[in-house]
Design an enzyme around this catalytic site. Structure first.
Site, PDB file in Angstrom:
ATOM      1  N   HIS A   1      -2.563   7.086   4.554  1.00 62.21           N
ATOM      2  CA  HIS A   1      -1.435   6.147   4.630  1.00 62.21           C
ATOM      3  C   HIS A   1      -0.127   6.693   4.066  1.00 62.21           C
ATOM      4  O   HIS A   1       0.706   5.936   3.562  1.00 62.21           O
ATOM      5  CB  HIS A   1      -1.795   4.822   3.919  1.00 62.21           C
ATOM      6  CG  HIS A   1      -1.082   3.636   4.523  1.00 62.21           C
ATOM      7  ND1 HIS A   1      -0.844   2.468   3.826  1.00 62.21           N
ATOM      8  CD2 HIS A   1      -0.534   3.460   5.740  1.00 62.21           C
ATOM      9  CE1 HIS A   1      -0.205   1.617   4.599  1.00 62.21           C
ATOM     10  NE2 HIS A   1      -0.004   2.192   5.774  1.00 62.21           N
TER      11      HIS A   1
ATOM     12  N   CYS B   1       0.772  -1.244   0.000  1.00 58.73           N
ATOM     13  CA  CYS B   1       0.000   0.000   0.000  1.00 58.73           C
ATOM     14  C   CYS B   1       0.804   1.295   0.000  1.00 58.73           C
ATOM     15  O   CYS B   1       0.707   2.104  -0.913  1.00 58.73           O
ATOM     16  CB  CYS B   1      -0.923   0.050   1.223  1.00 58.73           C
ATOM     17  SG  CYS B   1      -1.806  -1.462   1.613  1.00 58.73           S
TER      18      CYS B   1
HETATM   19 CA    CA Z   1      -3.155  -2.055  -0.533  1.00 55.37          CA
END
Ligand code: CA
Length: 477
Positions: free
Chosen positions: A143, A85
């Site tokens: 994130h 990610c």
């Molecule tokens: Ca991901």
């Protein structure tokens, strides 16, 4: 007398022409100003390559995501720049290989550490577009750093509705931590209240629906200025949680884990439908580019996703790691087609900046390119001759050059070569048959590698909690 008349006529013609020219230029620039396109990026999280209708899924119908591919471009060779990610998102949002600035690990959730996140030296898509008047919102997963200096509002977005960490619980009653800055722990970050800009708020609905509705209301309110909307769904990333509304669509799937995953994908698909409907209702459809992609391949064991014929999945340097469902539409400008040359999430920054006529930092050259001239047939051949991955931890590399792909492992002691046009599943290592190609791709790898720096922060895998988890898993085996 005659001469004077001719002179006057010449003067009239000259000024008349000049006036027309100025006038034309004026109207053209007005037109250009009005015509600045809007950009929407819808990013799913950990969605498998084979789990959308346009890539052949019959088990999980995705009629709305498929609308994008049917009205626009279906990319068969769409990649992200990493197979987990956080680094993948760092590449996408900057348009640069994230290893150039040391972003090579999944970050830890550390609100007290300004260095645990996207370096301030890098420019983001909303920062670049903001220079030419774009309003930008990110909805969902961020994130890219939990320190306040890396809050989306401090990285170019004009508004935010989402969570700072790498995943989130989906049921409102499980979001029990009001202050996102009050702890340093990834699993706890899944339970925070949702932030509206800087303010924690309580939500009422299933999280995916909340994000979709927020996207619809953003499009409703933002019509005067051109906009960049990043709909960053955390679905279908774990935890696997869904409501009866979506689960009831999948009674044909007996495995409860796969069934919940399918329902989560279906909720995203409903959201995509709402967003597309809203664009049409507001007359914005023709001049809005909509991209749909996943941030990395499906972790098949963790969330029961399916990467189809691709080898392995999330975290891998094989195709399942970062070849992802990838489609886009721009109905006013692009005719529907299937596009087989490789494209990358790195290309979105370059494409948007070019179309918006937004200046880029000269000391931070992009690795992506504007793909629109290729899609219009104005530029021939592949937008990228070569695409790379390096995974510093574990010492893995992959180099895709044309149809050939080099994979290196274990300090380069293992080298494999595949021809993806004949062998999408990377089953037949042809390294011994083409030693010269192996050398050529390996020299490309070394040249690219020399441009990179070492990781600048430790990753999620280095936290005590994860080390313990890995040890426990080993014991169980
Ligand atoms: Ca991901």
């Amino acid at each position: 007398m005659k001469k004077a008349v001719i002179k006057i006529i010449v003067i009239i013609i000259f000024f008349g022409g000049a006036y027309q020219l100025i006038n034309k230029k004026g109207s053209d620039s007005n037109k250009a100003e009005q015509a600045k396109p809007n950009f929407i990026v819808i990013m799913a999280d950990d969605l498998g390559y084979g789990d959308v209708g346009f890539n052949g899924s019959t088990e999980i119908p995705t009629p709305n995501i498929d609308r994008i591919a049917a009205n626009g471009i279906k990319f068969t060779n769409g990649y992200t720049s990493y197979s987990v990610c956080s680094p993948s998102r760092a590449g996408f949002i900057t348009g640069r290989y994230q290893q150039r600035f040391g972003y090579e690990r999944n970050i830890q959730y550390r609100p007290n550490d300004p260095n645990m996140g996207l370096p301030q030296t890098e420019k983001t898509i909303p920062e670049v577009l903001g220079q030419v008047g774009y309003k930008s919102r990110i909805i969902g997963k961020w994130h890219l750093g939990a320190h306040i200096s890396n809050h989306p509002i401090n990285r170019g977005f004009t508004s935010f509705f989402g969570h700072l960490g790498g995943g989130h619980k989906y049921f409102p009653e499980e979001l029990t931590i009001k202050d996102s800055y009050s702890f340093s722990d990834e699993p706890m970050s899944y339970k925070t209240w949702i932030m509206k800009d800087h303010t924690p708020i309580e939500i009422k609905n299933y999280l995916t629906d909340e994000f979709s509705d927020n996207a619809v209301s953003f499009i409703d309110k933002t019509q005067k200025d051109p906009f960049f909307l990043f709909v960053s769904y955390n679905a279908p990333h774990t935890p696997l949680q869904d409501t009866e509304k979506y689960l009831s669509r999948f009674e044909h799937i007996k495995d409860p884990k796969r069934r919940t995953y399918a329902a989560m994908v279906s909720a995203v698909d409903d959201g995509v439908g709402k967003i597309l409907d809203q664009l049409e209702a507001k007359g914005l459809n023709e001049n809005t580019l909509v991209f749909f992609l996943s941030d990395n391949g499906g972790p098949e064991h963790a969330n029961s996703s399916d990467n189809g014929l691709l080898r392995e999945g999330k975290g891998s340097i094989y195709e399942g790691g970062n070849r992802i469902p990838f489609a886009m539409q721009w109905p006013g400008e692009l005719s529907p087609m299937v596009y087989d040359y490789p494209v990358s999430a790195l290309d979105l920054m370059a494409t948007f900046a070019d179309l918006a006529d937004a200046p880029l930092a000269e000391d931070r050259p992009l690795d992506g390119v504007n793909i629109i001239p290729y899609l219009k047939g104005k530029k021939k051949g592949s937008p990228h001759s070569t695409l790379y991955i390096r995974k510093f931890d574990g010492d893995f590399y992959s180099v895709r050059d044309g149809d050939l792909k080099l994979v290196t492992k274990e300090n380069n002691s293992v080298k494999e070569l595949y021809n993806l046009s004949e062998d999408i599943s990377e089953e037949n290592d042809i390294a011994e048959l083409y030693p010269q190609e192996l050398i050529r791709l390996d020299s490309l790898r070394q040249k690219w590698d020399a441009e990179l720096i070492d990781p600048i922060f430790l990753g999620l895998m280095h936290t005590e909690r994860y080390i313990q988890k890995r040890l426990n898993n080993k014991k169980r085996k």
